[in-house]
Design an enzyme around this catalytic site. Structure first.
Site, PDB file in Angstrom:
ATOM      1  N   CYS C 407      35.044  20.503  34.769  1.00  0.00           N
ATOM      2  CA  CYS C 407      33.891  21.109  35.414  1.00  0.00           C
ATOM      3  C   CYS C 407      33.563  22.499  34.893  1.00  0.00           C
ATOM      4  O   CYS C 407      32.411  22.814  34.614  1.00  0.00           O
ATOM      5  CB  CYS C 407      34.094  21.131  36.913  1.00  0.00           C
ATOM      6  SG  CYS C 407      35.577  22.010  37.419  1.00  0.00           S
ATOM      7  N   HIS C 451      36.142  23.443  42.027  1.00  0.00           N
ATOM      8  CA  HIS C 451      35.065  22.912  41.212  1.00  0.00           C
ATOM      9  C   HIS C 451      34.130  24.046  40.806  1.00  0.00           C
ATOM     10  O   HIS C 451      34.148  25.126  41.394  1.00  0.00           O
ATOM     11  CB  HIS C 451      34.296  21.859  42.031  1.00  0.00           C
ATOM     12  CG  HIS C 451      33.380  21.028  41.212  1.00  0.00           C
ATOM     13  ND1 HIS C 451      33.800  20.310  40.115  1.00  0.00           N
ATOM     14  CD2 HIS C 451      32.050  20.776  41.328  1.00  0.00           C
ATOM     15  CE1 HIS C 451      32.781  19.672  39.601  1.00  0.00           C
ATOM     16  NE2 HIS C 451      31.686  19.938  40.324  1.00  0.00           N
ATOM     17  N   ASP C 467      24.865  19.595  39.051  1.00  0.00           N
ATOM     18  CA  ASP C 467      26.280  19.489  38.667  1.00  0.00           C
ATOM     19  C   ASP C 467      26.391  18.696  37.381  1.00  0.00           C
ATOM     20  O   ASP C 467      26.288  17.478  37.371  1.00  0.00           O
ATOM     21  CB  ASP C 467      27.059  18.792  39.795  1.00  0.00           C
ATOM     22  CG  ASP C 467      28.549  18.854  39.533  1.00  0.00           C
ATOM     23  OD1 ASP C 467      28.950  19.375  38.471  1.00  0.00           O
ATOM     24  OD2 ASP C 467      29.311  18.388  40.399  1.00  0.00           O
TER      25      ASP C 467
END
Lengths: 305, 318, 661
Positions: C407, C451, C467
């Site tokens: 991420c 994250h 995202d």
């Protein structure tokens, strides 16, 4: 059965005038299988009482006059060599009777006294190695003179403890003495007395005594009494467990005589003076005898309920 | 202030816990407060609470509260450790001035066990005892005998800090105990008095007391009798242990007379006390004459006790 | 106390046991030499008790103290602060043993022991630690009991039984106090334990940091929703935004610290939930966008993150209402927007070029963003926690060479590209998802749920979150890290015993869930039972919060608890005289009014006889009662209170009425 007991009391009371309470206590003592010590002046009817009791209860009677030269063998008996059989034959002493009157026990030497007292305690005598049982029932009524004159041996405390009760007859009331003087000679009446109880009946009565109910509340009262003697400062020493057992046994017998199958505090109080009087001594008066005032204190102060 | 309050306090106590030979501790008679240790404990708890507050720590709060609760619960336990305990006065023997008078106290537990029960007269040290369940234990407490006469101790303090010592439960009991204190024996010269009345004169010589002068007869052996006086012949005859009894020809009766002595009355009593003991030891008969009281000549331990008692209580009843 | 100097053997034994129990939980953070110190001190003390050694003299004591101080200085580097202080406390607690001659010393030792237990709570306050601490507390109380023993007692167990009983009996009252005692804020600030080894997000991010976090299964926070729990994919827990990029590392901009809430407008449905946050040592809180909470819980900062005044150094409970569909800074251009376009002066030329290319191709920012996402989706990017190390131009190398990362790589690279293309964007760091505990209807978020994602600003629409990781590994978002790494075998592989690795075992998982649930309750109802929580509970119970009523409730219930305990302990009914005796007392009182009084030594029957003589008219009733009493008390008749009562009332009626005399 109990009416027979009443008949016994009546019968004795006819011979020994004006001593109902003492007669009742004496009978109580015998029912509780205890031995009796009578402390009184000569001529107060000690012998008459014993004899009369023996008659009405149908017991064989022996009297031992204690003197300073009395030997243990004179009480217990001796073995005598019999020429005919060529063997030693035991001649039982006067103690082998069902009711023994040990007259003026404090005249004899301690050795003779203890011969009697051991026999009382154990219910048997051991002579020359052989043990012989005493008859059943077996009562001892011992008498002693309160006025200690020369040559007497006062019973030590440990021996006194073996008597369930100590009584003193005291002078008769005037009316009773008048009747005494007017009536027949008391001793002449004795042979005319009839036995009212037989051995079996007596044994049954005695067996009933321990069955008389003593409730917890009553046991508590006995404990309070005993406890007071152990903790209060005026008592030179406290009552022994044997004494508390004696107290309860006597109270049961007294209740039985009163035709009750349970004990109440009044029964305990009735027998208390005669059961514990000779076992107590005042601290302030360590040489004196008798806890008369102590007993009165116990009766008065220890809570009965 | 304190001195002024003391009689008030005593009167209040006497009403609340009247003197008795047997006292059962109950809620009327037991007082309870935190002890000094308890106060320190409270301070420690406060600090722990501060930790709880400042660190916002629930567990620190929790432990503080647990210990606070333990403290509260301990009140009950400490009370319970005394409640139901029965104190009974036991007898105590007479003593002489200057000795320690002993008071026997019996602790009885009709029900539960009582642990670490302390009793005594502060500020002197308390005696600590455990009383078993449905059992009893005896404690001998002593107090110096300072003056002759009856010695009545102060109220007895009974206390217990069990189980944690954070609290002290106590009571003041009066077991109505008293010990007779005889005068202190004082050695000294003794002008003997020659008796009371003329009627004694004609009897003249009297045999009294145990001596070695004149054979009086046989009597039962008692432990302590001299072995030399045992009548072995009688023993071999089976008459038991007998002792040949001799009497001392004492001439005239010995009289201890208060009035014939010098000095102040306490000194005279001390002197008389000494001689009472001396004569008894010598097994000599003697009489005692005090103002307003006459004790006839006799000998033996009983007689000694009677005389000592009279000396101890001299002037007390007047 | 001073008069009882000696320490009984039982007390000493229990003191030593208590010391061990007190020290054990501290071992985690104590230097090792403390164990040696304790062993030495305990051995010495036992030898003293056995008369084989002497108490240390002044020199020895001074030397020991200096030694300990030097040891603390060496192992802790300082003598101040909570850690050093706790070591010092334990050392004092240990050394006091050598100085313990009298009962007073032993008392000091015991009180010190209680403090040591409290100190242990500051380091560890879990449910097990709390339960464990009952052991040292009981042992200390046992030692206290042992000190009070008269010295005749020899057996070690009765004091333990007594102390245990005391603790058990104290618990109801303790609970009561715990619930009702008013909580207040800290009176002054105190140092907190520092070596808690808090793992979590930090205010700057290099990709490796998040990889590090993903190895930790430590709890970050728990969230319980009031209504339906939203789908996993929507749970983006914002912690902070990272706006500044130096070529390698993303970090917070100073502008984000402006405590001015940005403009935003509510829209759509709201979500209500509460969060119990584990200590993070940081000031930010976790919220779903856009969060709203009470003023005293924290403040909203300029970048929509929530922040407290003081770091979260103990578990913290707060309530949030979130508006997921709210528009953020849509109406006007945010004042600090320039920061969201910042890029390093040089480096990553390929990315710049690509951005320019995209910019040319897609003038609309929406389209550009979609194109970048599509790029991640189409091209062979791999989601892995073990990417190759990157060189100087990290964005270029990642985007065009290695194409392996997680991420942080994707969020960082995308933000870079957007900025290079002139779109204001920033990296958001926080947690994503979480594990739903079906037993408790709450979500547990662990460190491996950390994250990073991206938000960009668009005029008229405000900030929007996207995202990029979802494009590469949608299972990371929808199912969690474990699924995302299933091919890679990298999930918690350095924690072989973590129960989280064995989620396939149903029973084990169930057990773990129940345990988590218990911990959650503990956190929420015990550790979090402070200020607000207490007010809420009490308000629930009592309606309005009236301190007077609360005090009455506390005192009343406390008295009830103590009263019940007193009844149970003292059993007053056992001491009460029996009914027969009571009835007889009444009988006596009745007759006493007529001047017939029983003597102490007078039995029932003789008293009744005398009374009957004195009161001949009532003789029958008197004798009836006495007979009845005698039957029950001495003759073994059935105990009947009624019969006695009846006889008594007959007598009362027969007697002329008289009050008293």
């Amino acid at each position: 059965m109990r009416t027979k007991l009443d008949a016994c009391l009546d019968s004795v009371n006819q011979v020994l005038l004006g001593k109902e309470a003492q007669v009742r206590l004496a009978l109580t003592c015998l029912l509780a299988r205890g031995h009796l010590l009578i402390e009184d002046l000569p001529g107060m009817g000690k012998t008459t009482l014993s004899h009369a009791l023996a008659r009405v209860l149908g017991l064989s009677f022996q009297r031992i006059q204690f003197t300073s030269d009395l030997l243990p063998g004179d009480i217990l008996g001796t073995s005598v060599f019999d020429k005919d059989s060529g063997q030693f034959v035991f001649h039982p002493g006067p103690i082998f009777a069902e009711l023994v009157l040990a007259d003026e026990i404090n005249r004899a030497t301690p050795k003779s006294q203890s011969a009697l007292l051991e026999a009382m305690e154990e219910g048997q005598v051991t002579i020359e190695g052989a043990t012989r049982p005493l008859p059943e029932p077996f009562f001892v009524i011992a008498t002693q003179n309160p006025v200690s004159s020369g040559g007497t041996f006062a019973l030590p405390e440990s021996q006194l403890d073996r008597f369930l009760m100590r009584l003193s007859l005291g002078y008769p009331a005037q009316a009773a003495e008048r009747a005494l003087l007017l009536g027949d000679a008391r001793r002449d009446l004795l042979p005319r007395m009839e036995s009212i109880l037989d051995h079996a009946e007596l044994a049954r009565l005695q067996a009933q005594v321990p069955k008389v109910r003593a409730s917890d509340a009553l046991i508590d009262y006995v404990l309070r009494l005993v406890e007071a003697t152990r903790s209060q400062p005026q008592f030179a020493w406290g009552l022994s467990p044997r004494a508390s057992l004696a107290l309860l046994a006597a109270a049961r017998a007294w209740a039985l005589l009163a035709e009750r199958d349970y004990v109440i505090p009044e029964d305990v109080q009735a027998v208390l003076p005669s059961v514990v009087g000779h076992r107590l001594r005042e601290r302030a008066d360590p040489t004196g005898h008798g806890g008369g005032s102590l007993v009165q204190w116990l009766l008065r102060e220890v809570p009965a309920l | 202030m304190r001195a002024a309050l003391k009689p008030l306090w005593r009167r209040w106590l006497a009403r609340r816990i009247p003197p008795a030979a047997s006292v059962r501790l109950n809620q009327r008679r037991i007082f309870i407060l935190p002890s000094r240790v308890g106060a320190v404990f409270a301070v420690a708890l406060l600090l722990m609470l501060l930790v709880g507050i400042n660190y916002q720590n629930s567990l620190a709060y929790g432990l503080t509260f647990l210990l606070v609760s333990v403290f509260v619960v301990t009140i009950l336990h400490t009370y319970r450790n005394l409640a139901g305990l029965v104190l009974k006065a036991g007898g105590g023997g007479a003593v002489f001035v200057g000795e320690q008078a002993r008071f026997r106290v019996r602790l009885e537990s009709p029900e539960r066990e009582h642990q670490a029960v302390a009793l005594g007269w502060p500020p002197s040290e308390l005696v600590v005892r455990d009383v078993p369940r449905q059992g009893q234990t005896e404690v001998d407490l002593s107090q110096p005998a300072v003056r002759r006469g009856w010695l009545r101790p102060e109220r007895l303090r009974v206390e217990s800090r069990f189980p944690l010592g954070l609290l002290v439960a106590w009571s003041w009991v009066d077991l109505d105990q008293a010990v007779l204190v005889y005068p202190r024996p004082l050695e000294g010269e003794l002008p003997l008095s020659a008796g009371l009345g003329e009627e004694e004169e004609e009897e003249g010589m009297r045999a009294r007391g145990q001596g070695a002068d004149d054979f009086q007869g046989l009597r039962e052996y008692q432990p302590g009798d001299s072995k030399r006086r045992l009548d072995w012949k009688a023993y071999s005859r089976g008459q038991g242990l007998l002792v040949k009894d001799f009497a001392m020809l004492s001439g005239r009766d010995l009289w201890l007379d208060f009035d014939s002595l010098g000095g102040d009355s306490e000194m005279r009593l001390s002197l008389l006390c000494y001689w009472v003991l001396q004569f008894t030891e010598r097994q000599q008969a003697f009489g005692l004459q005090l103002p307003g009281q006459v004790i006839a000549p006799d000998y033996g331990e009983g007689h000694r006790d009677v005389c000592l008692r009279a000396l101890a209580l001299f002037g007390a009843r007047a | 106390m001073s008069s009882l100097p000696g320490i009984p053997r039982i007390a000493l034994t229990w003191l030593l046991v208590a010391q061990v129990l007190v020290i054990v939980p501290h071992l985690v953070h104590l230097p090792l030499w403390m164990i040696a110190l304790w062993l030495g001190a305990a051995g010495w003390r036992v030898q003293i008790f056995r008369m084989r050694a002497r108490y240390p003299n002044g020199w020895a004591k001074g030397g020991l103290v200096l030694l300990v101080l030097a040891g603390i200085l060496l192992s802790r580097g300082t003598l101040v602060g909570l850690d050093a202080a706790s070591v010092l406390l334990i050392a004092t607690f240990t050394l006091k043993l050598l100085e313990m001659r009298t009962r007073r010393d032993a008392l000091v030792l015991i009180f010190l022991g209680f403090f040591c237990v409290v100190t242990a709570y500051l380091f560890e306050d879990g449910i097990l630690a709390a339960l464990y601490s009952l052991l040292p507390v009981t042992a200390l109380l046992t030692a206290l009991v042992g000190l009070q023993h008269s010295g005749f007692a020899e057996r070690p167990w009765p004091p333990l039984r007594l102390a245990g009983g005391l603790v058990l009996q104290a618990i109801p009252l303790m609970l009561l106090l715990f619930v009702f005692f008013p909580r207040m804020g800290p009176l002054w600030s105190l140092p907190m334990p520092s070596d808690k080894g808090v793992t979590g997000l930090s205010d700057s991010m290099e990709p490796a940091d998040i990889a590090e976090l993903s190895r930790s299964s430590a709890l970050a926070f728990r969230a319980s929703f009031e209504g339906e729990v939203p789908a996993r994919g929507q749970l983006y827990w914002r912690a902070l935004t990272l706006e500044r990029f130096d070529g390698r590392r993303w970090s917070q901009s100073s502008y984000a610290d402006v405590p001015v809430a940005p403009q935003w407008s509510k829209a759509g449905e709201s979500l209500d939930y509460s969060i119990i946050m584990q200590p993070s040592g940081k000031r930010w809180l976790y919220v779903l966008d856009v969060g709203e909470m009470a003023q005293d819980s924290g403040r909203m900062m300029n970048d929509f993150r929530w922040q407290r005044l003081r770091p979260v150094d103990r578990p913290l409970l707060y309530q949030v209402r979130s508006w997921p569909e709210a528009a953020r800074e849509a109406s006007a251009e945010p004042p600090g927007l320039r920061q969201a376009l910042q890029l390093p002066e040089q480096g990553d030329p390929r990315s710049h070029a690509w951005a320019a290319e995209l910019k040319a191709k897609y003038p609309q920012s929406d389209a550009l963003v979609a194109a970048v996402l599509q790029h991640f989706n189409r091209e062979p990017y791999v989601y892995t926690l073990r990417p190759q190390p990157l060189g100087r131009d990290s964005i270029d190398e990642f985007l065009f060479d290695t194409r392996r990362g997680f991420c942080a790589h994707y969020a960082g690279a995308m933000t870079f590209v957007l900025r290079a293309a002139g779109i204001p964007a920033r990296v958001v760091a926080g947690y994503q998802g979480g594990e739903l505990n079906p037993n408790g209807n709450y979500i547990q978020v662990r460190q491996f749920d950390a994250h990073a994602w991206v938000e960009y600003w668009q005029p008229g629409r405000g900030w929007r979150s996207i995202d990029p990781t979802f494009q590469v590994a949608p299972e990371r978002i929808e199912q969690g890290l474990e699924e995302a790494l299933s091919a890679e075998d990298g999930f918690l592989d350095d924690q072989p015993f973590s129960p989280l690795r064995y989620r396939e075992l149903a029973w084990l998982n169930q057990l773990r869930m129940s345990w988590e649930n218990l911990n959650y309750g503990w956190q929420r109802w015990v550790l979090g039972y402070q200020g607000e929580q207490q007010l809420k509970l009490l308000q629930n119970w009592f309606g309005s919060l009236d301190w007077q009523r609360l005090a009455i409730a506390l005192v009343g219930t406390g008295a009830l608890v103590i009263g019940l305990l007193a009844l149970w302990l003292l059993k007053p009914w056992q001491q009460r005289p029996d009914p027969q005796r009571q009835a007889f007392r009444k009988f006596e009182r009745l007759l006493a009014r007529h001047d017939v009084r029983r003597e102490a030594g007078e039995g029932a029957r003789s008293f009744a006889l005398r009374a009957a003589r004195q009161l001949p008219e009532q003789a029958e009733q008197i004798e009836t009662f006495a007979r009845c009493f005698e039957q029950q008390r001495y003759a073994g008749g059935p105990a009947s209170r009624d019969a006695l009562r009846q006889a008594l009332s007959d007598l009362r009626r027969a007697l002329p009425w008289r009050l008293s005399r």
